[in-house]
Each structure stands twice: as structure tokens, then as C-alpha cells.
Design an enzyme around this catalytic site. Structure first.
Site, mmCIF file in Angstrom:
data_model
loop_
_atom_site.group_PDB
_atom_site.id
_atom_site.type_symbol
_atom_site.label_atom_id
_atom_site.label_comp_id
_atom_site.label_asym_id
_atom_site.label_seq_id
_atom_site.Cartn_x
_atom_site.Cartn_y
_atom_site.Cartn_z
ATOM 1 N N GLY A 1 13.820 15.511 1.733
ATOM 2 C CA GLY A 1 12.817 14.447 1.896
ATOM 3 C C GLY A 1 12.718 13.884 3.308
ATOM 4 C CG LEU A 48 -1.800 -1.227 1.444
ATOM 5 C CD1 LEU A 48 -2.618 -1.100 2.732
ATOM 6 C CD2 LEU A 48 -2.748 -1.426 0.253
ATOM 7 N N GLY A 49 1.137 1.829 -1.167
ATOM 8 C CA GLY A 49 2.012 3.011 -1.269
ATOM 9 C C GLY A 49 3.306 2.697 -1.989
ATOM 10 C CG LEU A 50 5.720 2.450 -5.985
ATOM 11 C CD1 LEU A 50 6.609 1.396 -5.359
ATOM 12 C CD2 LEU A 50 5.175 1.942 -7.337
ATOM 13 N N GLY A 51 5.788 5.408 -2.595
ATOM 14 C CA GLY A 51 6.520 6.682 -2.551
ATOM 15 C C GLY A 51 7.959 6.437 -2.132
ATOM 16 C CE LYS A 92 9.477 8.958 13.917
ATOM 17 N NZ LYS A 92 10.335 9.944 13.276
ATOM 18 C CB ILE A 97 17.696 2.723 14.492
ATOM 19 C CG1 ILE A 97 18.412 3.947 13.918
ATOM 20 C CG2 ILE A 97 18.432 2.196 15.711
ATOM 21 C CD1 ILE A 97 18.497 5.111 14.908
ATOM 22 C CG ASP A 111 7.675 12.277 13.347
ATOM 23 O OD1 ASP A 111 6.958 11.570 12.614
ATOM 24 O OD2 ASP A 111 8.871 12.033 13.579
HETATM 25 N N1 LIG Z 1 10.040 8.992 4.352
HETATM 26 C C1 LIG Z 1 10.654 8.520 5.433
HETATM 27 O O1 LIG Z 1 11.868 8.699 5.608
HETATM 28 C C2 LIG Z 1 9.896 7.748 6.453
HETATM 29 C C3 LIG Z 1 8.534 7.553 6.332
HETATM 30 N N2 LIG Z 1 7.849 6.820 7.266
HETATM 31 C C4 LIG Z 1 6.428 6.590 7.107
HETATM 32 O O2 LIG Z 1 6.229 5.775 5.953
HETATM 33 C C5 LIG Z 1 4.994 6.092 5.313
HETATM 34 C C6 LIG Z 1 5.257 6.474 3.855
HETATM 35 O O3 LIG Z 1 6.113 7.581 3.796
HETATM 36 P P1 LIG Z 1 6.713 8.088 2.388
HETATM 37 O O4 LIG Z 1 7.095 6.932 1.539
HETATM 38 O O5 LIG Z 1 7.734 9.096 2.751
HETATM 39 O O6 LIG Z 1 5.448 8.806 1.753
HETATM 40 P P2 LIG Z 1 5.229 9.283 0.239
HETATM 41 O O7 LIG Z 1 4.329 10.447 0.289
HETATM 42 O O8 LIG Z 1 6.536 9.405 -0.465
HETATM 43 O O9 LIG Z 1 4.449 8.031 -0.422
HETATM 44 C C7 LIG Z 1 3.122 7.715 -0.152
HETATM 45 C C8 LIG Z 1 2.657 6.697 -1.186
HETATM 46 O O10 LIG Z 1 1.364 6.249 -0.872
HETATM 47 C C9 LIG Z 1 0.471 6.465 -1.973
HETATM 48 N N3 LIG Z 1 -0.782 6.908 -1.380
HETATM 49 C C10 LIG Z 1 -0.943 7.782 -0.352
HETATM 50 N N4 LIG Z 1 -2.251 7.925 -0.047
HETATM 51 C C11 LIG Z 1 -2.936 7.137 -0.918
HETATM 52 C C12 LIG Z 1 -4.297 6.851 -1.122
HETATM 53 N N5 LIG Z 1 -5.241 7.406 -0.373
HETATM 54 N N6 LIG Z 1 -4.632 5.983 -2.096
HETATM 55 C C13 LIG Z 1 -3.682 5.410 -2.862
HETATM 56 N N7 LIG Z 1 -2.342 5.627 -2.717
HETATM 57 C C14 LIG Z 1 -1.991 6.477 -1.757
HETATM 58 C C15 LIG Z 1 1.121 7.527 -2.856
HETATM 59 O O11 LIG Z 1 0.734 7.296 -4.209
HETATM 60 P P3 LIG Z 1 1.362 8.120 -5.462
HETATM 61 O O12 LIG Z 1 2.795 7.658 -5.570
HETATM 62 O O13 LIG Z 1 0.568 7.707 -6.628
HETATM 63 O O14 LIG Z 1 1.250 9.569 -5.105
HETATM 64 C C16 LIG Z 1 2.611 7.225 -2.621
HETATM 65 O O15 LIG Z 1 3.044 6.220 -3.493
HETATM 66 C C17 LIG Z 1 4.375 7.220 6.161
HETATM 67 O O16 LIG Z 1 3.531 6.627 7.129
HETATM 68 C C18 LIG Z 1 5.586 7.842 6.851
HETATM 69 O O17 LIG Z 1 5.277 8.504 8.053
HETATM 70 C C19 LIG Z 1 8.498 6.221 8.325
HETATM 71 C C20 LIG Z 1 9.844 6.366 8.482
HETATM 72 C C21 LIG Z 1 10.635 7.192 7.588
HETATM 73 N N1 LIG Z 2 9.725 13.197 9.334
HETATM 74 C C1 LIG Z 2 10.346 12.106 10.012
HETATM 75 C C2 LIG Z 2 10.580 10.981 9.047
HETATM 76 C C3 LIG Z 2 10.768 9.679 9.704
HETATM 77 O O1 LIG Z 2 10.035 9.214 10.571
HETATM 78 C C4 LIG Z 2 11.675 12.581 10.588
HETATM 79 O O2 LIG Z 2 12.098 13.702 10.254
HETATM 80 O O3 LIG Z 2 12.254 11.865 11.415
HETATM 81 NA NA NA Z 3 13.346 1.288 13.550
#
Ligand SMILES: NC(=O)C1=CN([C@@H]2O[C@H](COP(=O)(O)OP(=O)(O)OC[C@H]3O[C@@H](n4cnc5c(N)ncnc54)[C@H](OP(=O)(O)O)[C@@H]3O)[C@@H](O)[C@H]2O)C=CC1
Ligand SMILES: N[C@@H](CC=O)C(=O)O
Ligand code: NA
Length: 432
Positions: free
Chosen positions: A188, A10-13, A206, A137, A202
Site C-alpha cells: 500500500g 473527502l475520502g475514506l481510503g 514533494k 514526518i 511524486d
Molecule cells: N496512502 C498513503 O500512504 C499516503 C497518501 N497520501 C495522499 O492522500 C490522499 C489519499 O490517499 P489514500 O488514502 O492512499 O487513497 P485511497 O485510494 O485509499 O482512498 C481514496 C478515497 O477517496 C474516495 N474517493 C476518491 N475519488 C473520489 C470521488 N471522485 N468521489 C468520491 N470519493 C472518492 C474513495 O472512495 P471509496 O472508498 O468509496 O473507493 C476512497 O475512500 C492522496 O492524495 C494521496 O496522494 C499522502 C501521504 C501518504
Molecule cells: N506513494 C507515496 C505515498 C506517500 O506519499 C510514497 O511511496 O512515498
Molecule cells: Na509531513
């Protein structure tokens, strides 16, 4: 046991892309560890036409979360989309369909972790969340496995990369708060809305997750006292440096005589404390256990591949449990009733910066107020200011109870000699 485990993503960010990369690039190593191949077969996104940094068949992408969750071939759901209420609904639906869950979502785990773990256990499923605290970590595993035999007394964590990056840049390079925040966003590290980073939410999420696990108590997000770094000034940092301190956003969790306290606040750390040397976007968690003594877990707290490392390690644990037939069996309810410390049971040292009238007797008024509240001075700086007749005073106290400290805080503003109270901070990392 299956010869292929299928993952629904679920999610490809940032993080999801890291997960796909790791699974694709580490196929041989994964197969060796878990005894079967692992593939990502269905992926939820918001926009199927967006250019991606990983190769996946177009038909793997979907806009419908239930196409992932209801897919009978999918064994494990990896949630890296973020969000709270809708996402919780999806994960509960997945667990009810006997699909294991791995998530990076601290917002969700801090609020509904207990409920999700219970649902997982009732359905014979795993629910792992290593990536939700301090990205790459292995701190959850460190507490749940490595230190499982000990009683954790104190944890101090730099668990937000964005604020650590900002404070490092302000401290070491004299960069302004706004420029440092913008840079953290460009790199990012920051959340989509960085308010939760800079205002401490945030980190509080944690710390609630860590404290619940370490103290085996149902600590909730609302039990965490929170303040952020948005009001930290260059002057504070400069005076801290003069006194041998480094400013960090510290998550503090402590347990004495069965009572717990958890907070997140900008804190002056003695430069001799190992956390004072944790810079930029790095995270670290200092853990003091009754038997083990001091330990510290250090590494990247954010970023695609570091966070994906934790997720794929959780996936390895799920698949290993599948082989052993023990999914969901390691989940247990907290051992202790929640008990929080009263304000008479919380102790800390404090840094106070004031502007006072530069006149005879000013200092003795301050001394009287502090001693009437049972608080003694450890360090004092007095500096002239440009404004005529006004002096700047910085006081570091010995340890005082939160009860006495709050009382003093309420009274100090009414002293006739006090022109303004510039700042109050907690001080940690040195003796009494
Ligand atoms: N980034 C980081 O360093 C860290 C992030 N996290 C957590 O990991 C999770 C993801 O973060 P991150 O990868 O940075 O987020 P991003 O915003 O980069 O990616 C989110 C992804 O989810 C998809 N998405 C979001 N909402 C929907 C929806 N309603 N329906 C369908 N697809 C959806 C988006 O699709 P599309 O690509 O099409 O836009 C995207 O691919 C969050 O909970 C964040 O708090 C935890 C630790 C570190
Ligand atoms: N926004 C958060 C991302 C990871 O949880 C941070 O800055 O630590
Ligand atoms: Na961890």
C-alpha cells in the site's frame, strides 16, 4: 468558541480511515488540547456500500461532495481523496464558504498550493498540508516553525517510500526491481499508478513544496529536474557498493547567492551520510541551515496512521487558531522573487560507467576529454568484461559544474574508444 468542531471528510481510503480512527480513539486527548470535542460528521466516498474498517453512521456517508462542503455545520474539510482539477474546485468552493482545509494531496499542493493558500488567506481560513510531504514526518512544521529563524541552504530528501523500499530490497536482498515494486504495491505504499513513484514525479512534487517553503520563493513543479529509478541496474548498485556508496532517490534543493536549484534523481550517497542508512519505506529529510547547521527529520513517509497523525495535528492547529481567532493569519506570500541557478552555478560530483575498447590509448582519450571540459577524476575502477576486447570503466569525478558536465556527456558518446555509456549518476554526501 464552539464546544464541538465538525469535520467533513473527502475520502475514506487508507488515509481517511486512519483519520477517523485517530479522531475516534484520541477523543480525550484532543478535547484536552483544543478545548472542545471533535467529530467527523460527513464523509465523501465513491461507494457507500463498501465494507469499512471504521464505524460511522450510514447517513454520514455520501456520494455528493457538495453535501459535505455545503453543510453549514461543517467547520473543517479534510481532503484525502486525491485528484487535481476537480479536487481543487471543491477546495476553493470550501474556502469561499469559510471552511478551513487540511489536505494530504501533494499532487494538488505542488501545482496549486500558492493559489489555494491565497484563497484561504483572503477568506480568513487556514490551509494546512503537513501530510502532503513525507507522510508522518513533521517536516512542513519543522521548516515553517522550528527553523523559521534560519536561512535554509540545502535540503536532501528521501521523500518517496516506494522507491526507497525498492532500492533497499535490490541492494540488501538482491530482489529484482519488478518483484520489489510489486511488494511495495501490495503493502500500500505505491500510488494507484506507480509510474509517478518510480519516475520521480511524486518526489518532485514533494520537493517543490519543500523548496517553496524553505526558500520562500515561488518554486514550481516545472522548475524541478526529474529522473526516476526505473533504469537503475544491479551492476550500478554493485559498483556503487564497491566504491562505498548507497543508491537512493534523492530530492536535492540548494540555494546560494539567492539562486535556487531543485532536482530529483537516483544518487549515489556516501555510506557515511546519515541518509544512506534510511531504509525500506522510511523517509528522511536532511536540512542544512546557515545557523543551525545539520538537522535531519526521519520517520514513516506513508501509511494510514502515520499520515493521519499529520492530518489530525493540522486539525489541532486549525482548532487552536479558531479559539485564538487567527485563522489564515499565518499565511504569507513568498518573500523573494524566484531566481534559479544557471548551469554554471550548479556543482556536483558524478559517477559514470562506460564500456570501452580495451586497447592502448583508450584511457588517455577519456582523460583528454574530461580535462578539456575542466573535470578531474577522483576514483577510477577498471574491470574486465566477458566480451573480448571490451573493458568496463567506472569513474567518479570531483565536483564539476552542470555546464561542463553536460558538455562532456554530449561529447563522450562520440569518442571512438567508447562502446557504450551504461550509466550516469550524481554523487553526494562526501567532500569536494
Ligand atoms: N496512502 C498513503 O500512504 C499516503 C497518501 N497520501 C495522499 O492522500 C490522499 C489519499 O490517499 P489514500 O488514502 O492512499 O487513497 P485511497 O485510494 O485509499 O482512498 C481514496 C478515497 O477517496 C474516495 N474517493 C476518491 N475519488 C473520489 C470521488 N471522485 N468521489 C468520491 N470519493 C472518492 C474513495 O472512495 P471509496 O472508498 O468509496 O473507493 C476512497 O475512500 C492522496 O492524495 C494521496 O496522494 C499522502 C501521504 C501518504
Ligand atoms: N506513494 C507515496 C505515498 C506517500 O506519499 C510514497 O511511496 O512515498
Ligand atoms: Na509531513
Amino acid at each position: 468558541m464552539k464546544d464541538n468542531v465538525k469535520v467533513g471528510l473527502l475520502g475514506l481510503g487508507t488515509v481517511g480511515t486512519g483519520v477517523v480512527k485517530m479522531i475516534q480513539d484520541h477523543q480525550e486527548q484532543l478535547a484536552h488540547r483544543v478545548g472542545c470535542s471533535v467529530d467527523v460528521t460527513k464523509v465523501l466516498v465513491k461507494n457507500v456500500d463498501k465494507k469499512r474498517d471504521v464505524e460511522l453512521p450510514k447517513e454520514a456517508l455520501t456520494l455528493d461532495p457538495y453535501e459535505v462542503i455545503n453543510d453549514p455545520n461543517v467547520d473543517v474539510i479534510v481532503e484525502v481523496m486525491g485528484g487535481i482539477d476537480e479536487t481543487k474546485k471543491l477546495l476553493l468552493a470550501a474556502l469561499h464558504q469559510k471552511k478551513h482545509v487540511v489536505t494530504a494531496n501533494k499532487d494538488l499542493v505542488a501545482l496549486y498550493g500558492s493559489e489555494l493558500l491565497k484563497a484561504a488567506s483572503e477568506n480568513g481560513c487556514d490551509f494546512y498540508y503537513e501530510a502532503s510531504v513525507a507522510g508522518g514526518i513533521p517536516i512542513i512544521r519543522g521548516l515553517a516553525d522550528g527553523l523559521a529563524s534560519d536561512k535554509i541552504k540545502t535540503m536532501m530528501g528521501i521523500v518517496n517510500g516506494t522507491t526507497n523500499f525498492i532500492l533497499t530490497k535490490m541492494n540488501k536482498e538482491g530482489m529484482s526491481y519488478d518483484v520489489a515494486l510489486k511488494e511495495a504495491q501490495d503493502l500500500g505504499f505505491a500510488e494507484a499508478d506507480p509510474t509517478s513513484d518510480v519516475e520521480g514525479l511524486d518526489a518532485a512534487r514533494k520537493m517543490a513544496i519543500l523548496a517553496r517553503l524553505a526558500f520562500s520563493m515561488d518554486i514550481e513543479l516545472e522548475d524541478v529536474e526529474v529522473s526516476g529509478i526505473s533504469k537503475v541496474s544491479d551492476s550500478d548498485l554493485k559498483h556503487g557498493q564497491t566504491l562505498g556508496y548507497t543508491m537512493k532517490l534523492i530530492g536535492y534543493a540548494d540555494q546560494q547567492n539567492g539562486g535556487a536549484e531543485v532536482s530529483v534523481q537516483p544518487t549515489f550517497l556516501s555510506n557515511n551520510h546519515p541518509l544512506a542508512a534510511v531504509n525500506d519505506e522510511y523517509n528522511a529529510v536532511y536540512v542544512y541551515g546557515e545557523a543551525v547547521g545539520e538537522t535531519m527529520f526521519y520517520g514513516p513517509g506513508a501509511g494510514g496512521l502515520p499520515t493521519a497523525t499529520s492530518i489530525v495535528s493540522d486539525l489541532v492547529a486549525v482548532i487552536t487558531n479558531m479559539r485564538l481567532g487567527v485563522n489564515g493569519k499565518s499565511i504569507s506570500a513568498p518573500q523573494f522573487e524566484k531566481q534559479l541557478k544557471t548551469s554554471e552555478e550548479k556543482f556536483a560530483k558524478y559517477f559514470i560507467r562506460l564500456h570501452v575498447r580495451d586497447e592502448v590509448g583508450a584511457f588517455s582519450e577519456l582523460t583528454k576529454l574530461f580535462s578539456s571540459n575542466g573535470i578531474s577524476f577522483e576514483k577510477i575502477l577498471q574491470l574486465p568484461l566477458d566480451e573480448e576486447g571490451v573493458a568496463e570503466i567506472v569513474i567518479v569525478t570531483h565536483k564539476a559544474s552542470a555546464e561542463n558536465y553536460t558538455q562532456m556527456q554530449n561529447q563522450i558518446k562520440d569518442l571512438a574508444v567508447v562502446r557504450s555509456i551504461e550509466s550516469f549518476y550524481r554523487v553526494e554526501g562526501e567532500g569536494a
